[in-house]
Every structure is written in structure tokens, then in C-alpha cells.
Design a protein around this motif. Structure first.
Motif, PDB file in Angstrom:
ATOM      1  N   ARG A   1       3.408  13.630   4.359  1.00 19.79           N
ATOM      2  CA  ARG A   1       3.474  14.777   5.265  1.00 19.79           C
ATOM      3  C   ARG A   1       2.082  15.129   5.792  1.00 19.79           C
ATOM      4  O   ARG A   1       1.900  15.405   6.967  1.00 19.79           O
ATOM      5  N   VAL A   2       1.092  15.111   4.901  1.00 20.46           N
ATOM      6  CA  VAL A   2      -0.275  15.466   5.289  1.00 20.46           C
ATOM      7  C   VAL A   2      -0.850  14.422   6.240  1.00 20.46           C
ATOM      8  O   VAL A   2      -1.377  14.762   7.303  1.00 20.46           O
ATOM      9  N   ILE A   3      -0.739  13.147   5.903  1.00 20.01           N
ATOM     10  CA  ILE A   3      -1.405  12.133   6.735  1.00 20.01           C
ATOM     11  C   ILE A   3      -0.665  11.864   8.037  1.00 20.01           C
ATOM     12  O   ILE A   3      -1.264  11.353   8.980  1.00 20.01           O
ATOM     13  N   GLN A   4       0.609  12.240   8.118  1.00 21.50           N
ATOM     14  CA  GLN A   4       1.293  12.147   9.415  1.00 21.50           C
ATOM     15  C   GLN A   4       0.757  13.192  10.384  1.00 21.50           C
ATOM     16  O   GLN A   4       0.707  12.947  11.579  1.00 21.50           O
ATOM     17  N   ARG A   5       0.365  14.344   9.875  1.00 23.73           N
ATOM     18  CA  ARG A   5      -0.227  15.379  10.740  1.00 23.73           C
ATOM     19  C   ARG A   5      -1.608  14.944  11.207  1.00 23.73           C
ATOM     20  O   ARG A   5      -1.976  15.137  12.358  1.00 23.73           O
ATOM     21  N   ASP A   6      -2.403  14.371  10.285  1.00 24.61           N
ATOM     22  CA  ASP A   6      -3.754  13.927  10.615  1.00 24.61           C
ATOM     23  C   ASP A   6      -4.187  12.890   9.590  1.00 24.61           C
ATOM     24  O   ASP A   6      -4.536  13.239   8.456  1.00 24.61           O
ATOM     25  N   ASN A   7      -4.207  11.620  10.005  1.00 26.70           N
ATOM     26  CA  ASN A   7      -4.528  10.563   9.039  1.00 26.70           C
ATOM     27  C   ASN A   7      -6.024  10.487   8.740  1.00 26.70           C
ATOM     28  O   ASN A   7      -6.451   9.659   7.951  1.00 26.70           O
ATOM     29  N   LYS A   8      -6.809  11.364   9.349  1.00 18.29           N
ATOM     30  CA  LYS A   8      -8.236  11.430   9.036  1.00 18.29           C
ATOM     31  C   LYS A   8      -8.546  12.553   8.039  1.00 18.29           C
ATOM     32  O   LYS A   8      -9.707  12.825   7.755  1.00 18.29           O
ATOM     33  N   THR A   9      -7.508  13.179   7.497  1.00 15.25           N
ATOM     34  CA  THR A   9      -7.716  14.211   6.485  1.00 15.25           C
ATOM     35  C   THR A   9      -8.416  13.582   5.290  1.00 15.25           C
ATOM     36  O   THR A   9      -7.959  12.557   4.770  1.00 15.25           O
ATOM     37  N   PRO A  10      -9.527  14.164   4.843  1.00 20.44           N
ATOM     38  CA  PRO A  10     -10.223  13.592   3.679  1.00 20.44           C
ATOM     39  C   PRO A  10      -9.313  13.565   2.454  1.00 20.44           C
ATOM     40  O   PRO A  10      -8.500  14.478   2.244  1.00 20.44           O
ATOM     41  N   GLN A  11      -9.473  12.516   1.656  1.00 22.76           N
ATOM     42  CA  GLN A  11      -8.601  12.373   0.486  1.00 22.76           C
ATOM     43  C   GLN A  11      -8.761  13.525  -0.500  1.00 22.76           C
ATOM     44  O   GLN A  11      -7.802  13.917  -1.152  1.00 22.76           O
ATOM     45  N   ARG A  12      -9.947  14.105  -0.574  1.00 22.66           N
ATOM     46  CA  ARG A  12     -10.116  15.259  -1.478  1.00 22.66           C
ATOM     47  C   ARG A  12      -9.289  16.452  -0.987  1.00 22.66           C
ATOM     48  O   ARG A  12      -8.745  17.199  -1.788  1.00 22.66           O
ATOM     49  N   ALA A  13      -9.153  16.621   0.353  1.00 22.04           N
ATOM     50  CA  ALA A  13      -8.334  17.705   0.897  1.00 22.04           C
ATOM     51  C   ALA A  13      -6.849  17.420   0.659  1.00 22.04           C
ATOM     52  O   ALA A  13      -6.077  18.333   0.346  1.00 22.04           O
TER      53      ALA A  13
END
Length: 176
Positions: free
Chosen positions: A35-47
Motif C-alpha cells: 500500500r505504501v510503495i504503490q502511493r510512492d515507491n521512493k518512500t524511504p524504507q525506514r519510513a
């Protein structure tokens, strides 16, 4: 690998893997990550880790496992078509002269290889294919239709629907 946790084993690609075929059972953490990476696949893994209550290392392992299993099929950028001068979006219904495997396979190869075809679906219901085609203008679109359909003996008929407005588009898959 004895003694080590192996996330890849639970998501191993089956020998008869085909795109779109279900390969693994996703747990709630995997679904939350998706769900998170579909919104933005550049989201840092720590976030991502904070959002789903896992460690960054666990998130990294799970993402790598989902990529290896073919669950995550690509990491891409969504581009504004207007900024590139692609003013025409056409949805095209294509009827082939027959549905023999050779005819269908040749059409799939042709449509897959053409840069103007953004999406292509082989469908049921009296139509052979539904395509989404982007063009700069109607002259360019006519050239595309002649190349792909009018001069193609495997195409019986085609019908174009020109989009007036892009109300919603994207690649987000609903994740329960």
C-alpha cells in the motif's frame, strides 16, 4: 541456509509462472508495505518500517522477496502525458478475423512492440483486444491506426473511443 530465515522460500516463483498469476500468500505486513510503495515507491524504507511496524531490514527483505517472486513487477515513474505533448488518449476495441492461436499471438507481439500502445488487454465478450493508445494529435493517431489496424489483414474491424478527460489513471491495485 540452515538456521537463517528465508523469506524467499515462501514467495518462490512457481515453475509455471505467468504474469498476473498468483504466486504467494501475502501476509498483512506485505500488504501494508505494498500500500505504501504503490502511493510512492521512493518512500524511504525506514519510513515504510515505521508505518507498518517492522524494522527497516525486515522491510528491505520483504520488498526484495516480493520483487524476486514477481509480485512487484516494476518500479516506474508516472509521467504527465500533456507535458510530453501527447494530447490524444484513445481506447481502441480491436476485432481479429479469427481467434486462432497464431493470429492472436501475432497481434499480441505487434501491440506489445508498438511504442504508441500504452496498455493492451486480450479480452472476451465479442472483442479480441482493448488497447490504450497515446498520440500527439489526430494526424499521428491516424498513422498509428493505419499501421496497426487498417493495413493489418488479421484485423477485421476496430473502433476508437477518444478520451475527453483523464478522470483517473494509474497502476494502484486494491490491496485488502
Amino acid at each position: 541456509m540452515a538456521g537463517k530465515s528465508n523469506n524467499h522460500s515462501r514467495m518462490a516463483r512457481s515453475p509455471s509462472h505467468r504474469p498476473g498469476q498468483r504466486r504467494a500468500k501475502l501476509d498483512p505486513f506485505d500488504r501494508a508495505i505494498l500500500r505504501v510503495i504503490q502511493r510512492d515507491n521512493k518512500t524511504p524504507q525506514r519510513a515504510i518500517a515505521e508505518a507498518v511496524n517492522l524494522s527497516a531490514a525486515a522491510v528491505q527483505r520483504r520488498i526484495a522477496a516480493m520483487e524476486a517472486a514477481g509480485i512487484i513487477t516494476a518500479n516506474t515513474a508516472v509521467v504527465d502525458t500533456a507535458a510530453l505533448g501527447l494530447a490524444i488518449t484513445a481506447i481502441v476495441e480491436v476485432h481479429l478475423v479469427d481467434e486462432r492461436a497464431a493470429t492472436v499471438d501475432a497481434a499480441k507481439a505487434l501491440f506489445r512492440a508498438d511504442a504508441d500502445v500504452q496498455q493492451c488487454y486480450y479480452v472476451t465478450g465479442g472483442i479480441s483486444f482493448v488497447l490504450v493508445i497515446l498520440s500527439s494529435d489526430m494526424v499521428a493517431y491516424e498513422e498509428t491506426t493505419r499501421r496497426l489496424f487498417a493495413h493489418n489483414p488479421a484485423v477485421a474491424t476496430f473502433r476508437s473511443l477518444i478520451a475527453l478527460d483523464r478522470v483517473k489513471s494509474g497502476n494502484n491495485v486494491p490491496i485488502a
